[in-house]
Write a protein that holds these residues in place. Structure first.
Motif, PDB file in Angstrom:
ATOM      1  N   LEU A   1       0.840  -1.208   0.000  1.00 33.68           N
ATOM      2  CA  LEU A   1       0.000   0.000   0.000  1.00 33.68           C
ATOM      3  C   LEU A   1       0.869   1.249   0.000  1.00 33.68           C
ATOM      4  N   ILE A   2       1.917   1.238   0.828  1.00 36.05           N
ATOM      5  CA  ILE A   2       2.816   2.389   0.880  1.00 36.05           C
ATOM      6  C   ILE A   2       3.442   2.629  -0.486  1.00 36.05           C
ATOM      7  N   GLY A   3       3.835   1.550  -1.158  1.00 37.69           N
ATOM      8  CA  GLY A   3       4.422   1.675  -2.486  1.00 37.69           C
ATOM      9  C   GLY A   3       3.446   2.255  -3.491  1.00 37.69           C
ATOM     10  N   GLN A   4       2.192   1.787  -3.455  1.00 37.63           N
ATOM     11  CA  GLN A   4       1.180   2.293  -4.387  1.00 37.63           C
ATOM     12  C   GLN A   4       0.888   3.772  -4.153  1.00 37.63           C
ATOM     13  N   ILE A   5       0.781   4.149  -2.877  1.00 35.74           N
ATOM     14  CA  ILE A   5       0.492   5.551  -2.557  1.00 35.74           C
ATOM     15  C   ILE A   5       1.680   6.431  -2.918  1.00 35.74           C
ATOM     16  N   SER A   6       2.889   5.934  -2.691  1.00 35.31           N
ATOM     17  CA  SER A   6       4.090   6.688  -3.066  1.00 35.31           C
ATOM     18  C   SER A   6       4.125   6.922  -4.573  1.00 35.31           C
ATOM     19  N   ALA A   7       3.708   5.930  -5.344  1.00 26.68           N
ATOM     20  CA  ALA A   7       3.688   6.065  -6.802  1.00 26.68           C
ATOM     21  C   ALA A   7       2.714   7.166  -7.221  1.00 26.68           C
ATOM     22  N   VAL A   8       1.560   7.246  -6.554  1.00 29.43           N
ATOM     23  CA  VAL A   8       0.603   8.318  -6.832  1.00 29.43           C
ATOM     24  C   VAL A   8       1.210   9.671  -6.470  1.00 29.43           C
ATOM     25  N   PHE A   9       1.864   9.728  -5.313  1.00 25.50           N
ATOM     26  CA  PHE A   9       2.479  10.973  -4.857  1.00 25.50           C
ATOM     27  C   PHE A   9       3.508  11.469  -5.873  1.00 25.50           C
ATOM     28  N   GLU A  10       4.227  10.552  -6.512  1.00 29.15           N
ATOM     29  CA  GLU A  10       5.262  10.934  -7.466  1.00 29.15           C
ATOM     30  C   GLU A  10       4.700  11.487  -8.767  1.00 29.15           C
ATOM     31  N   THR A  11       3.391  11.366  -8.973  1.00 29.22           N
ATOM     32  CA  THR A  11       2.782  11.959 -10.168  1.00 29.22           C
ATOM     33  C   THR A  11       2.631  13.467 -10.038  1.00 29.22           C
ATOM     34  N   LEU A  12       2.789  13.993  -8.823  1.00 27.77           N
ATOM     35  CA  LEU A  12       2.675  15.432  -8.606  1.00 27.77           C
ATOM     36  C   LEU A  12       3.921  16.152  -9.095  1.00 27.77           C
ATOM     37  N   SER A  13       3.753  17.386  -9.509  1.00 25.84           N
ATOM     38  CA  SER A  13       4.898  18.218  -9.885  1.00 25.84           C
ATOM     39  C   SER A  13       5.647  18.636  -8.625  1.00 25.84           C
TER      40      SER A  13
ATOM     41  N   VAL B   1       3.391   7.683   4.265  1.00 22.90           N
ATOM     42  CA  VAL B   1       3.989   8.329   3.097  1.00 22.90           C
ATOM     43  C   VAL B   1       4.176   9.821   3.344  1.00 22.90           C
ATOM     44  N   PHE B   2       3.186  10.448   3.949  1.00 22.19           N
ATOM     45  CA  PHE B   2       3.273  11.888   4.169  1.00 22.19           C
ATOM     46  C   PHE B   2       4.284  12.234   5.259  1.00 22.19           C
ATOM     47  N   ILE B   3       4.389  11.396   6.270  1.00 20.28           N
ATOM     48  CA  ILE B   3       5.399  11.633   7.305  1.00 20.28           C
ATOM     49  C   ILE B   3       6.796  11.533   6.700  1.00 20.28           C
ATOM     50  N   ARG B   4       7.009  10.533   5.836  1.00 15.90           N
ATOM     51  CA  ARG B   4       8.320  10.351   5.183  1.00 15.90           C
ATOM     52  C   ARG B   4       8.694  11.571   4.341  1.00 15.90           C
ATOM     53  N   ASN B   5       7.692  12.217   3.773  1.00 13.83           N
ATOM     54  CA  ASN B   5       7.943  13.367   2.911  1.00 13.83           C
ATOM     55  C   ASN B   5       7.803  14.704   3.650  1.00 13.83           C
TER      56      ASN B   5
ATOM     57  N   SER C   1      -9.247  11.055   6.537  1.00 14.19           N
ATOM     58  CA  SER C   1     -10.509  10.756   7.226  1.00 14.19           C
ATOM     59  C   SER C   1     -11.175   9.486   6.714  1.00 14.19           C
ATOM     60  N   GLY C   2     -10.984   9.144   5.439  1.00  6.92           N
ATOM     61  CA  GLY C   2     -11.661   7.981   4.869  1.00  6.92           C
ATOM     62  C   GLY C   2     -10.742   6.778   4.767  1.00  6.92           C
ATOM     63  N   GLY C   3     -11.191   5.806   3.990  1.00  3.82           N
ATOM     64  CA  GLY C   3     -10.394   4.599   3.769  1.00  3.82           C
ATOM     65  C   GLY C   3     -10.396   3.658   4.958  1.00  3.82           C
ATOM     66  N   GLY C   4      -9.903   2.445   4.732  1.00  4.02           N
ATOM     67  CA  GLY C   4      -9.762   1.488   5.820  1.00  4.02           C
ATOM     68  C   GLY C   4      -8.545   1.815   6.663  1.00  4.02           C
ATOM     69  N   LYS C   5      -8.357   1.067   7.757  1.00  6.33           N
ATOM     70  CA  LYS C   5      -7.249   1.341   8.669  1.00  6.33           C
ATOM     71  C   LYS C   5      -5.900   1.190   7.981  1.00  6.33           C
ATOM     72  N   ALA C   6      -5.752   0.118   7.190  1.00  4.46           N
ATOM     73  CA  ALA C   6      -4.464  -0.118   6.530  1.00  4.46           C
ATOM     74  C   ALA C   6      -4.155   0.981   5.524  1.00  4.46           C
ATOM     75  N   LEU C   7      -5.145   1.364   4.727  1.00  2.26           N
ATOM     76  CA  LEU C   7      -4.931   2.402   3.720  1.00  2.26           C
ATOM     77  C   LEU C   7      -4.602   3.735   4.390  1.00  2.26           C
ATOM     78  N   SER C   8      -5.329   4.053   5.458  1.00  3.42           N
ATOM     79  CA  SER C   8      -5.085   5.301   6.174  1.00  3.42           C
ATOM     80  C   SER C   8      -3.684   5.325   6.787  1.00  3.42           C
ATOM     81  N   LEU C   9      -3.285   4.208   7.418  1.00  7.17           N
ATOM     82  CA  LEU C   9      -1.959   4.131   8.030  1.00  7.17           C
ATOM     83  C   LEU C   9      -0.864   4.257   6.981  1.00  7.17           C
ATOM     84  N   ALA C  10      -1.043   3.594   5.854  1.00  7.95           N
ATOM     85  CA  ALA C  10      -0.037   3.654   4.791  1.00  7.95           C
ATOM     86  C   ALA C  10       0.081   5.073   4.230  1.00  7.95           C
ATOM     87  N   ALA C  11      -1.060   5.732   4.018  1.00 13.72           N
ATOM     88  CA  ALA C  11      -1.037   7.090   3.466  1.00 13.72           C
ATOM     89  C   ALA C  11      -0.365   8.066   4.428  1.00 13.72           C
ATOM     90  N   VAL C  12      -0.682   7.959   5.716  1.00 11.57           N
ATOM     91  CA  VAL C  12      -0.049   8.835   6.707  1.00 11.57           C
ATOM     92  C   VAL C  12       1.463   8.598   6.733  1.00 11.57           C
TER      93      VAL C  12
END
Length: 408
Positions: A83-95, A120-124, A107-118
């Motif tokens: 999940l972290i890898g997939q979300i990171s790939a989406v993040f890399e599409t940004l300029s 990614v943002f902490i890492r960045n 606020s949304g998503g399941g626990k795993a998706l929410s944890l993975a997304a957070v």
């Protein structure tokens, strides 16, 4: 035309509820550089793809650039590296510019998706927030942003419904420009509900027989029994004060079919609307902890499957949708449970799934409801305000019914 220039980007996690993503995406908050966004990325599992499409259509109508990215969330919650890898790939599409103004709405998503997304943002070193739906505010999870922010209720009823796949169809909802005489009528009718509820059925029945005769819209003469009934005559006096009704010998003359329709029950719907509107005005002046947003009556709704229903009054407050049916008709205590009242109850039961979190629903009835209807409403979690003294205390009910934040 949609502005495609770089600016704040919201990355949102889609789930069954869209309001926690919708309101922040429409917010213009001067205290934060992340609002309003110019672009929104919706991350969703395959089970919420349709919900993401509804939300996208709604946000695009507000001139936002919106993209949907499907994430494979069918994994064990412990194994979130994919999940972290997939979300990171989406993040890399940004300029590079967009990455500096990206923020996660977790606020949304399941626990795993929410944890993975957070993660990614902490890492960045970028901020993430949650919507505290009970208090209608943004709570930051990390980053330099620390100030808790109130979310303005910019979403309309059309936004909330379309964001959940429902459409408002013609005739369009009415946001009333309230008439002083009509408001006064509702207040007098509420004050006298104990007496007038006994004779309003006779009045409604009389109006239902009215038709165009010799240039007048009227029924036959009022019966001698009703003419001698003090409460009936006082009720008629209240209606005459609106200017929509007058006596012509022993006949009641209406100013056309629209006037008769208003006096046959439209006045009660307008009274409920007026009480809500007055609370909205008073709370805004007082700086109350929550503010009522969009309010409308006569809201015609079509579901994704094509089913249609009308709700008498709908309004938004504190991330919740409120739905109300208003009735002046008579429900017999001896009627079968599957009789006329069941239609009203099942309609509200169907409609309460429109909001996020689940809508709150209520019946306002000028006359008392039979016990079996009250019991069924209670089972469906539908509030009932009916007859005396409920209608006389309608504002008190609404002030208690509308959910307000818990103060610490």
């Amino acid at each position: 035309m949609i502005d495609t220039g770089s600016g704040p980007v919201h990355i949102c996690l889609v789930s069954d509820t869209n309001l926690p993503n919708l309101n922040p995406a429409l917010a213009n908050i001067s205290e934060s550089r992340f609002f309003p966004p110019k672009r929104v990325l919706l991350l969703c599992g395959t089970g919420h793809l349709e919900q993401a499409r509804y939300l996208k259509d709604t946000l695009v109508d507000h001139r936002l650039v919106v993209d949907i990215h499907t994430i494979d969330d069918g994994l064990d919650p412990i194994e979130i590296s994919s999940l972290i890898g997939q979300i990171s790939a989406v993040f890399e599409t940004l300029s590079p510019e967009e990455k500096q103004l990206a923020v996660l709405n977790a606020s949304g998503g399941g626990k795993a998706l929410s944890l993975a997304a957070v993660s990614v943002f902490i890492r960045n070193n970028l901020p993430a927030f949650l919507v505290d739906t009970s208090n209608d505010r943004i709570v930051w999870l990390n980053g330099e942003e620390r100030l808790t922010l109130d979310i303005p209720d910019n979403a309309s009823l059309e936004d909330v419904l379309s964001g959940n796949g429902f459409k408002i169809i013609p005739p369009h909802p009415v946001r009333h420009d309230l008439n002083e005489k009509q408001i006064l009528l509702g207040e007098k009718m509420a004050e006298n509900v104990k007496k007038f509820s006994e004779v309003i059925g006779a009045f409604n029945g009389y109006m239902s027989r009215a038709k165009e005769t010799e240039g007048y819209y009227q029924a036959g003469p009022v019966s001698h029994k009703l003419y001698k009934n003090h409460n009936f005559m006082k009720l008629v006096d209240c209606f005459c004060e609106t200017g929509l009704l007058e006596w012509k010998k022993h006949h009641l003359v209406f100013r056309g079919q629209d006037a008769a329709r208003f006096l046959r029950g439209g006045w009660f719907e307008l009274y409920g609307y007026a009480v809500i509107n007055q609370i909205k005005h008073d709370w805004a002046e007082q700086g109350y902890p929550v503010q009522i947003g969009d309010v409308a009556s006569g809201v015609n709704i079509e579901s994704p499957t094509g089913s249609r229903n009308e709700i008498d009054i709908a309004f938004l407050c504190n991330n919740r949708l409120y739905l109300i049916e208003c009735k002046t008709g008579y429900f017999s205590p001896s009627s079968h449970p599957s009789g006329p009242s069941s239609t009203m109850l099942y309609k509200l039961d169907w409609l309460k799934d429109l909001g996020a979190p689940a809508s709150k629903t209520a019946i306002f009835s000028y006359r008392a409801l039979p016990d079996h209807d009250r019991e069924r409403a209670q089972q469906m979690h539908i509030e009932v305000v009916a007859g005396w003294p409920d209608i006389a205390k309608l504002r008190v009910f609404l002030e208690n019914w509308i959910e307000v934040p818990q103060t610490n």
